[in-house]
Scaffold this active site. Structure first.
Site, short mmCIF file in Angstrom:
data_model
loop_
_atom_site.label_atom_id
_atom_site.label_comp_id
_atom_site.label_asym_id
_atom_site.label_seq_id
_atom_site.Cartn_x
_atom_site.Cartn_y
_atom_site.Cartn_z
N HIS A 262 147.88 23.78 -18.01
CA HIS A 262 148.41 25.04 -17.47
C HIS A 262 149.93 24.91 -17.45
O HIS A 262 150.48 24.07 -16.73
CB HIS A 262 147.87 25.31 -16.08
CG HIS A 262 148.37 26.60 -15.50
ND1 HIS A 262 147.67 27.79 -15.61
CD2 HIS A 262 149.51 26.90 -14.81
CE1 HIS A 262 148.35 28.76 -15.02
NE2 HIS A 262 149.47 28.25 -14.53
N CYS A 263 150.60 25.75 -18.22
CA CYS A 263 152.05 25.68 -18.33
C CYS A 263 152.69 26.63 -17.33
O CYS A 263 152.46 27.85 -17.38
CB CYS A 263 152.49 26.02 -19.76
SG CYS A 263 154.28 25.92 -19.99
N VAL A 264 153.50 26.10 -16.43
CA VAL A 264 154.15 26.94 -15.43
C VAL A 264 155.26 27.78 -16.05
O VAL A 264 155.64 28.82 -15.51
CB VAL A 264 154.72 26.08 -14.29
CG1 VAL A 264 153.61 25.39 -13.53
CG2 VAL A 264 155.74 25.07 -14.81
N ASN A 267 153.39 30.68 -17.21
CA ASN A 267 152.47 31.14 -16.17
C ASN A 267 151.09 31.44 -16.75
O ASN A 267 150.46 32.46 -16.43
CB ASN A 267 153.02 32.38 -15.47
CG ASN A 267 152.28 32.70 -14.18
OD1 ASN A 267 151.82 31.80 -13.47
ND2 ASN A 267 152.12 33.97 -13.87
N SER A 268 150.63 30.57 -17.62
CA SER A 268 149.33 30.75 -18.26
C SER A 268 148.84 29.41 -18.77
O SER A 268 149.62 28.44 -18.87
CB SER A 268 149.42 31.76 -19.41
OG SER A 268 148.19 31.88 -20.08
#
Length: 409
Positions: A262-264, A267-268
């Protein structure tokens, strides 16, 4: 609703003019503060929720709520960079503390399992603000040609296009519409009563009859004697059987095919459907950022190579325009170094056909090999060689060739 009205979190109709009215927690907090008494437990949280719910802007169909995490980057980043341009020591302190504050906020939200738009807002606003400073402070000096500005702009547009594609569906597994509990019970009974060595298990939904890159969507095969296989493939939260390499994201609350992480920053999740676009966005960002840094250093530190000018540029603080440009260059260099490390890890993982999730699980279970000084964890489970691994990655999301039943595991 008029443009200034909205329905609050309690389901009641409210107005922007009443932003400071009818808040018992805020009234009590102010009264206790004036009388030097401590607040009751949870009062600050309730006040923060009320303020966040009332922070809105007028819109056509009613006031729109503003995400609080969007505001700090828009306000603090220009202020910090302009203050850092006032003196060399101020720039050193601010540019050193900014990454620390960002990492602290990341670990804070990650520990609480919260989704936030702070990092996406910070990234997009940083791009826009750096481009604005480049056009306002660097280009008017006359050392940057029109073709160079066009090349930088095209790189920025391509990066944003790839980022937009990466923000789309990462490959969420469809949640079955049937009774999940009964399906789980039938699945367990079928495993216990099976007399064959292997058998198939299907779930409802459109993903039950398709296979992508040799992995069945919504399809799982397991040994009849090994009940642990059911526990590993069954997602208790989504109530479905996951295909191979799929995982559940605790922040998104969904299962994703070939979940990487999950890549901040977007945001996905990064999964089967958007992993290629994610790599493209990182690559375009690196090329555009490095090119912009070189053009800026060539303008404000003429006669020196970009690497030398980054550490030794005597005339950088001779005027405020040069100081601001030099401060933005260092800010871009810090961000580029961080994104470059992420891109390097991604490229190494692709070369060994391992995802970030699989690497973490391998470290936890002590089943992987540390290679290249620990930069990559080779699980050996899906590694088929450099060329085959990259061919597999480039074919993500496309229709795979037909495989026999024994290969779809």
């Amino acid at each position: 609703l008029c443009c200034c009205e909205y329905v609050d979190r309690r389901g009641e109709r409210n107005h922007l003019a009443a932003c400071c009215c009818d808040c018992e927690d805020l009234d009590e907090g102010c009264e206790r503060w004036l009388t030097c008494r401590s607040l009751p437990p949870g009062a600050l949280g309730r006040i923060a929720d009320t303020v966040a719910d009332r922070l809105r802007v007028p819109w056509f169909a009613g006031a729109v709520k503003i995400n609080v995490s969007l505001v700090p980057p828009l306000v603090l980043l220009p202020v910090f960079l302009h203050v850092a341009a006032l003196h060399f020591l101020l720039g050193l302190v601010i540019l050193t503390s900014l990454p620390v504050l960002v990492l602290w906020y990341y670990y804070l939200t990650h520990r609480r399992k919260e989704r936030t738009l702070f990092f996406l807002s910070l990234g997009l606003f940083s791009l826009g603000y750096m481009y604005y400073v480049f056009l306002q402070e660097v280009v008017p000096r006359g050392h940057v040609g029109f073709s160079q500005v066009v090349a930088l702009t095209c790189g920025l547009i391509l990066m944003l296009a790839a980022l937009s594609r990466a923000k789309k569906d990462p490959g969420y597994l469809p949640i079955p519409a049937s009774n999940e509990k009964s399906s789980h019970q039938d699945l367990s009974k079928g495993v216990r009563g099976s007399c064959n060595g292997l058998h198939g298990v299907t779930t409802s939904g459109p993903a039950s009859s398709r296979a992508v890159n040799g992995e069945a969507k919504g399809y799982s095969r397991m040994s009849a004697e090994d009940l642990e296989g059911v526990k590993k493939d069954w997602c208790a939260k989504c109530q479905l059987v996951r295909p191979a390499r799929a995982g559940h994201c605790r922040l998104c609350g969904r299962c994703v095919r070939r979940l990487d992480h999950h890549c901040v920053w977007i945001n996905s999740c990064v999964g089967e459907q958007n992993h290629q676009a994610f790599i493209l966005a990182l690559s375009f960002f690196m090329l555009t950022s490095v090119y912009g840094i070189m053009l800026t250093l060539h303008t404000i530190c003429r006669g020196r190579t970009p690497f030398v000018a980054l550490f030794y540029c005597p005339g950088a603080y001779s005027d405020y325009s040069s100081a601001l440009s030099f401060t933005c260059v260092w800010y871009c260099a810090i961000v580029t170094a961080g994104m470059g490390y992420i891109l390097l890890i991604q490229l190494l993982n692709i070369s060994y056909n391992v995802t970030e999730r699989e690497a973490r699980l391998a470290l936890r279970d002590n089943t992987g090999r540390r290679l290249l000084g620990g930069l990559v964890i080779d699980t050996g489970q899906y590694n088929r060689g450099f060329l085959c691994n990259w061919g597999h990655f480039l074919s993500l999301g496309s229709s795979p060739p037909q495989h026999s039943a024994e290969d779809i595991v």
